[in-house]
Design a protein around this motif. Structure first.
Motif, PDB file in Angstrom:
ATOM      1  N   ALA A   1      13.663 -27.328   0.224  1.00  0.00           N
ATOM      2  CA  ALA A   1      13.113 -25.966   0.163  1.00  0.00           C
ATOM      3  C   ALA A   1      13.714 -25.070   1.239  1.00  0.00           C
ATOM      4  O   ALA A   1      13.814 -23.858   1.058  1.00  0.00           O
ATOM      5  CB  ALA A   1      11.597 -26.020   0.303  1.00  0.00           C
ATOM      6  N   ASN A   2      14.118 -25.649   2.378  1.00  0.00           N
ATOM      7  CA  ASN A   2      14.683 -24.822   3.449  1.00  0.00           C
ATOM      8  C   ASN A   2      15.991 -24.161   3.025  1.00  0.00           C
ATOM      9  O   ASN A   2      16.406 -23.162   3.620  1.00  0.00           O
ATOM     10  CB  ASN A   2      14.912 -25.673   4.706  1.00  0.00           C
ATOM     11  CG  ASN A   2      15.866 -26.825   4.446  1.00  0.00           C
ATOM     12  OD1 ASN A   2      15.801 -27.457   3.397  1.00  0.00           O
ATOM     13  ND2 ASN A   2      16.731 -27.119   5.387  1.00  0.00           N
TER      14      ASN A   2
ATOM     15  N   ARG B   1      21.050 -28.676  11.538  1.00  0.00           N
ATOM     16  CA  ARG B   1      20.145 -27.581  11.867  1.00  0.00           C
ATOM     17  C   ARG B   1      18.713 -28.104  11.810  1.00  0.00           C
ATOM     18  O   ARG B   1      18.278 -28.646  10.798  1.00  0.00           O
ATOM     19  CB  ARG B   1      20.325 -26.433  10.877  1.00  0.00           C
ATOM     20  CG  ARG B   1      19.460 -25.214  11.156  1.00  0.00           C
ATOM     21  CD  ARG B   1      19.626 -24.194  10.055  1.00  0.00           C
ATOM     22  NE  ARG B   1      18.826 -23.000  10.279  1.00  0.00           N
ATOM     23  CZ  ARG B   1      18.594 -22.078   9.353  1.00  0.00           C
ATOM     24  NH1 ARG B   1      19.132 -22.204   8.151  1.00  0.00           N
ATOM     25  NH2 ARG B   1      17.858 -21.025   9.615  1.00  0.00           N
ATOM     26  N   ILE B   2      17.988 -27.946  12.908  1.00  0.00           N
ATOM     27  CA  ILE B   2      16.616 -28.433  13.007  1.00  0.00           C
ATOM     28  C   ILE B   2      15.711 -27.246  13.303  1.00  0.00           C
ATOM     29  O   ILE B   2      15.962 -26.492  14.247  1.00  0.00           O
ATOM     30  CB  ILE B   2      16.479 -29.491  14.119  1.00  0.00           C
ATOM     31  CG1 ILE B   2      17.428 -30.663  13.859  1.00  0.00           C
ATOM     32  CG2 ILE B   2      15.036 -29.974  14.228  1.00  0.00           C
ATOM     33  CD1 ILE B   2      17.527 -31.618  15.013  1.00  0.00           C
TER      34      ILE B   2
ATOM     35  N   THR C   1      27.000 -28.569   2.110  1.00  0.00           N
ATOM     36  CA  THR C   1      25.804 -27.759   2.335  1.00  0.00           C
ATOM     37  C   THR C   1      25.785 -26.539   1.423  1.00  0.00           C
ATOM     38  O   THR C   1      24.744 -26.166   0.871  1.00  0.00           O
ATOM     39  CB  THR C   1      25.744 -27.320   3.800  1.00  0.00           C
ATOM     40  OG1 THR C   1      25.756 -28.472   4.646  1.00  0.00           O
ATOM     41  CG2 THR C   1      24.486 -26.516   4.082  1.00  0.00           C
ATOM     42  N   VAL C   2      26.957 -25.898   1.247  1.00  0.00           N
ATOM     43  CA  VAL C   2      27.043 -24.746   0.349  1.00  0.00           C
ATOM     44  C   VAL C   2      26.710 -25.160  -1.078  1.00  0.00           C
ATOM     45  O   VAL C   2      25.968 -24.472  -1.801  1.00  0.00           O
ATOM     46  CB  VAL C   2      28.439 -24.117   0.426  1.00  0.00           C
ATOM     47  CG1 VAL C   2      28.593 -23.017  -0.619  1.00  0.00           C
ATOM     48  CG2 VAL C   2      28.697 -23.549   1.823  1.00  0.00           C
TER      49      VAL C   2
ATOM     50  N   ALA D   1      20.182 -25.817  -5.021  1.00  0.00           N
ATOM     51  CA  ALA D   1      18.771 -25.510  -4.747  1.00  0.00           C
ATOM     52  C   ALA D   1      18.356 -24.223  -5.462  1.00  0.00           C
ATOM     53  O   ALA D   1      17.277 -24.152  -6.063  1.00  0.00           O
ATOM     54  CB  ALA D   1      18.541 -25.403  -3.247  1.00  0.00           C
ATOM     55  N   TRP D   2      19.195 -23.194  -5.402  1.00  0.00           N
ATOM     56  CA  TRP D   2      18.855 -21.937  -6.068  1.00  0.00           C
ATOM     57  C   TRP D   2      18.862 -22.091  -7.589  1.00  0.00           C
ATOM     58  O   TRP D   2      18.006 -21.535  -8.283  1.00  0.00           O
ATOM     59  CB  TRP D   2      19.830 -20.845  -5.642  1.00  0.00           C
ATOM     60  CG  TRP D   2      19.422 -20.200  -4.354  1.00  0.00           C
ATOM     61  CD1 TRP D   2      19.810 -20.543  -3.096  1.00  0.00           C
ATOM     62  CD2 TRP D   2      18.511 -19.103  -4.204  1.00  0.00           C
ATOM     63  NE1 TRP D   2      19.204 -19.744  -2.167  1.00  0.00           N
ATOM     64  CE2 TRP D   2      18.407 -18.846  -2.805  1.00  0.00           C
ATOM     65  CE3 TRP D   2      17.785 -18.327  -5.089  1.00  0.00           C
ATOM     66  CZ2 TRP D   2      17.599 -17.843  -2.312  1.00  0.00           C
ATOM     67  CZ3 TRP D   2      16.975 -17.321  -4.597  1.00  0.00           C
ATOM     68  CH2 TRP D   2      16.886 -17.081  -3.216  1.00  0.00           C
ATOM     69  N   LEU D   3      19.843 -22.848  -8.099  1.00  0.00           N
ATOM     70  CA  LEU D   3      19.855 -23.084  -9.549  1.00  0.00           C
ATOM     71  C   LEU D   3      18.631 -23.877  -9.976  1.00  0.00           C
ATOM     72  O   LEU D   3      18.027 -23.597 -11.024  1.00  0.00           O
ATOM     73  CB  LEU D   3      21.136 -23.833  -9.939  1.00  0.00           C
ATOM     74  CG  LEU D   3      22.440 -23.023  -9.834  1.00  0.00           C
ATOM     75  CD1 LEU D   3      23.639 -23.921 -10.127  1.00  0.00           C
ATOM     76  CD2 LEU D   3      22.422 -21.833 -10.789  1.00  0.00           C
TER      77      LEU D   3
END
Length: 917
Positions: A26-27, A76-77, A335-336, A342-344
């Motif tokens: 979700a992030n 990234r945390i 990551t990209v 994630a968006w799809l």
């Protein structure tokens, strides 16, 4: 309907699958998929990472970013607190394998007092940290806790406890799971010296800075000696060292906060003091930066400096060319790709949910369910959406008023600062050495007297900061952040200038590396009326957000209750108003289920009441019509059996048309009273009809009991059809034979002679249909097998068999062993080219006859086999034995005569072992 149900089920499975995949990702929806870079914002700490990379704390202490030397994001945390408090990353260190150790400082929900400090380990690519150690706060520290000097060496993590005048070095063994820190060293700071920060973990190479702007070296014996500033050093009274770092080159690096530069000296003897990075050089390398204040730095190999500003990291090679600035970190390809996925997935999930809701509503509203349920299904979403919009409208109105009210209150407090703080005393604070001096303490006590009796809940995150205006610059003198040192330079903004020049009280918002703030600033005057400083009071915006959330929750709860009451009221009213309609519906359903005597009683004087009256009138007409139709139908069934319509696929006689026909494979039973014509001669016509009606009334129920159908009444009997199992027909025949004895007894009592009944059973294809012409039609059965069954009934008396069955029929019985029977051999009948094997079923005979046939059955069937083999003499002798035992056996006598004739004269040409009847 079934297709819609399957579609909803499949969409539900898809939604669950997409949701389960999206939950841990979700992030990735926090930024657009086209954003392949993450801007660096509000940096506060910088530490070396593995393989020349860097680790930084940013976004107002809310995230940790690990990057490689080229600015590629590796990890990234982010903070995700769920305990109601605010969590800040205040220190960080990285191991060679990429493991990150962070100091998580837990503040109260107003972001002021330290409640707890946690040392957390984050394994590579793992957002769920493991808490290694927890230290509870004592309620006195503000924004910075007691743990300082966060350092990682080999498999140990070193840190210090600041206990006022006594400092304790602790070592946490990272190889021991669940281990506790062990005290490694302890020393005391000199009187009137207050710890600011500390570095080093080896006694003799431990350095700490004090709140009064000095650096001390701690010897192996725990004694402290001043290492900076020393006499002869070119330093002013307001130079202040921060961010101490010991490097492997033997030098001690630190930030000179006054001149915003990186300075170093030899750690052993404090010699070789030099400026490694001046503010002038920093300005040339940080073009376009919002601020050039050094937030933190790290010393790399070869004298390379990594400088953390507010919005970027500068990589400065002090000996060679090749300086660079990292303004944003780039996501790697994976990551990209995951971001796009994630968006799809989110778009697909939204489409699936919308489609599923549409299908659910369409499926539900198209189903035959209560109108009340449909109204509720339509009403609840409309009311819910309306109330959500109302909640947001009320919330937006209240939140803006809350912010305005908070700014007004802060403005009053800032204006009151000139009455609380003595400007002359402020002028007497001339350097960090005045920290906790009498003047400092007096001013500090006046600043905080408003909150002395308040706990953190009542204070609600209010902070205060005092600035001194000196030589055209602005300096922080006191702050509610324990990590802010005295005489720290502060940018002279346009608002600050207006306060100094015009004495205005201003409010605004501010965001920096420590958080987001709502503030008010006002002037501080000395006895001459000159503005000598600025008093600032403010509140963490998280407090406003918390208040807004509280208000929003209250609004949601209240409007939710109102919504429930409204829905309940409307639902109850609707339910009450639809009660008459439900009564009418129940009556209609009762009528549809066959209850023609139903009536509806509706009291309401409206359209539904009119419908009720008309319904009762309609029901009365329908009852009369059904009565007429039923009478007609019952009359028609007496002439044409109901089963006949069923076989033709018709509902009743009105659906019958000339030529309707169907082919069925059924068992045919023909039953006739033997020698009825002799009995009939003795009876009058009326007596004949009465006798036959009595006979048929007696034996027809046996046929119907076994699911049979009497298709035709013969002159002295009937023909019946059995569409199901052959056993049904045979059971009916046996039952009729058994009941014949009782029937004959009644005949004798009535003065009639006893009658005998012959029956034949055969199974085969036949045609059922309607024959005749338009004005006269009747049901009929056309089949050669029917004719043959009638013929078999005629020869049943000749064969001495009360129930004569064909082998074709008998072979289809499910339980032939339940019926006593014997084979009669192959019989040739006139009109048939092929012989027929017949079976004598004597299960329904009297006990005496059954006993004789059981006893002679083996001899009888043996004789038939001998006859068929042409051994006529042996067969004749066998049948003689049968006749000796059962002199009434007609079939044995027939075979005896046949064998005797063929034995004496020989068989006819072409004889095939059959008996001609």
């Amino acid at each position: 309907m079934r297709r819609s149900t399957w579609s909803i089920a499949l969409l539900l499975v898809a939604a669950i699958g997409l949701g389960l995949w999206l939950y841990p990702n979700a992030n990735r929806l926090m930024s657009l998929p086209t954003d392949n870079k993450k801007a660096l914002t509000y940096l506060s700490r910088l530490a070396p990472g593995p393989e020349g990379g860097l680790v930084t704390i940013g976004d107002s202490r809310q995230e940790i970013i690990r990057m490689d030397e080229n600015g590629m994001l590796e990890e990234r945390i982010r903070q995700h607190p769920n305990d109601g408090g605010r969590h800040d990353f205040t220190d960080v260190a990285a191991a060679p394998d990429g493991t990150i150790f962070a100091l998580d400082t837990v503040l109260d929900k107003y972001g002021l007092y330290v409640q707890e400090e946690r040392i957390v380990r984050y394994a590579p690519d793992n957002q769920e940290g493991q808490i290694l150690y927890t230290l509870k706060g004592d309620g006195t520290n503000k924004r910075v806790g007691q743990i300082q000097g966060f350092q990682l060496q080999d498999q140990s993590l070193y840190f210090y406890f600041d206990k006022e005048q006594e400092i304790v070095l602790n070592r946490l063994n990272l190889q021991e799971s669940g281990g506790q820190p062990v005290e490694a060293f302890r020393f005391k700071v000199p009187d009137d010296r207050y710890l600011s920060e500390i570095v080093g973990y080896e006694p003799g190479r431990i350095f700490y800075a004090t709140k009064r702007g000095a650096i001390f070296r701690v010897g192996a014996d725990g004694a402290s000696t001043m290492a900076y500033p020393l006499e002869g050093m070119n330093r002013t009274r307001t130079n202040f060292p921060e961010a101490l770092q010991l490097h492997s080159d033997g030098r001690l690096y630190f930030i000179d906060r006054l001149v915003n530069s990186v300075t170093s000296m030899k750690a052993d003897d404090s010699s070789g003091l030099r400026v490694d990075l001046s503010e002038k050089l920093l300005q040339s390398q940080a073009a376009g930066a919002e601020s050039i204040e050094i937030m933190d730095f790290s010393v790399g190999s070869g004298g390379k400096l990594h400088i953390a500003l507010d919005d970027r990291v500068l990589n400065l090679n002090m000996k060679e060319a090749g300086n660079s600035a990292i303004i944003s970190v780039s996501y790697d390809r994976e990551t990209v790709l995951l971001g796009w996925l994630a968006w799809l997935a989110a778009a697909a999930l939204l489409a699936v949910v919308i489609t599923m809701l549409r299908l659910v509503y369409v499926h539900l509203l198209n189903r035959r369910i209560s109108l009340f349920v449909k109204q509720v299904v339509m009403l609840v979403p409309i009311v819910t959406i309306s109330m959500v919009l109302l909640c947001n409208f009320v919330y937006n109105s209240f939140s803006s008023r809350m912010e305005d009210e908070m700014q007004r209150q802060l403005s009053l407090l800032a204006r009151n600062g000139q009455n609380i703080i003595n400007g002359d005393q402020l002028n007497k604070l001339t350097s960090p050495r005045d920290y906790r001096s009498p003047n400092y303490t007096d001013i500090y006590n006046k600043m905080t007297f408003l909150f002395e009796s308040e706990d953190d809940a009542n204070r609600k995150g209010l902070y205060s900061t005092l600035y001194k205006y000196e030589n055209g610059g602005l300096f922080i003198m006191m702050d509610d952040d324990d990590g802010v040192n005295m005489y720290k330079p502060f940018p002279l903004s346009e608002d600050n200038k207006r306060v100094i020049d015009k004495g205005e009280v201003l409010t605004g918002k501010w965001e920096d590396a420590t958080g987001k703030w709502l503030y008010a600033i006002g002037p501080i005057y000395d006895s001459s009326g000159k503005v000598v400083g600025i008093y600032e009071t403010g509140r963490d915006l998280n407090v406003l957000y918390q208040s807004n959330q509280t208000i929003y929750s209250s609004i949601v709860i209240n409007i939710g209750i109102i919504s429930l009451v409204l829905i309940a009221f409307v639902t109850g009213t609707t339910y009450f108003m639809l009660s008459s309609l439900r009564k009418l519906r129940r009556s209609v359903m009762d009528m549809a289920n066959g209850n023609w005597n139903v009536e509806v009683h509706i009291r309401s004087k409206d359209e539904v009441g009119d419908l009720g009256e008309q319904f009762n009138l309609m029901a009365k007409h329908i009852r009369n019509y059904i009565k007429d139709v039923t009478s007609f139908s019952e009359a028609s069934h007496r002439f044409v059996p109901q089963q006949f319509f069923k076989y033709l696929g018709k509902k009743g006689i009105l659906d019958i048309h000339l030529g309707d026909q169907v082919q069925q494979n059924m068992t045919v039973m023909v039953a006739n009273i033997r020698s009825f014509h002799e009995l009939s001669k003795q009876l009058s016509p009326k007596q004949n009809f009465d006798f036959m009606n009595t006979f048929l009334k007696r034996f027809s129920p046996f046929v119907r009991k076994e699911e049979g159908l009497i298709s035709k009444y013969l002159g002295a009997g009937f023909m019946a059809l059995f569409p199901a199992h052959s056993d049904d027909a045979l059971r009916a025949a046996v039952a009729i034979r058994r009941d014949l004895a009782a029937y004959n007894e009644q005949l004798r009592q009535s003065g009639y002679k006893a009658v005998d009944l012959g029956m034949a059973l055969h199974k085969g294809p036949l045609m059922l249909g309607i024959v005749g012409e338009e004005q006269r039609m009747e049901g009929n059965i056309i089949s050669d097998d029917v004719n043959m069954t009638a013929t078999l009934e005629k020869i049943s008396d000749t064969m001495g068999s009360p129930i004569l069955a064909t082998r074709t029929f008998f072979g289809q019985l499910r339980s032939p062993e339940r019926f006593r029977h014997r084979s009669l051999g192959r019989i040739r009948i006139d009109g048939k080219d092929e012989p027929i094997e017949l079976i004598d079923v004597y299960e329904g005979d009297s006990d005496a006859i059954r006993l004789l046939k059981d006893r002679t059955k083996p001899l009888f069937e043996k004789g038939i086999l001998l006859c068929q083999e042409g051994r006529f003499l042996d067969a004749r002798e066998t049948f003689i034995e049968v006749i000796k035992q059962n002199r009434s056996d007609k079939a044995a006598k027939l075979y005896f005569y046949l064998c005797d004739e063929y034995y004496q004269k020989g068989s006819t040409e072409g004889w095939n072992g059959t008996l001609a009847v």
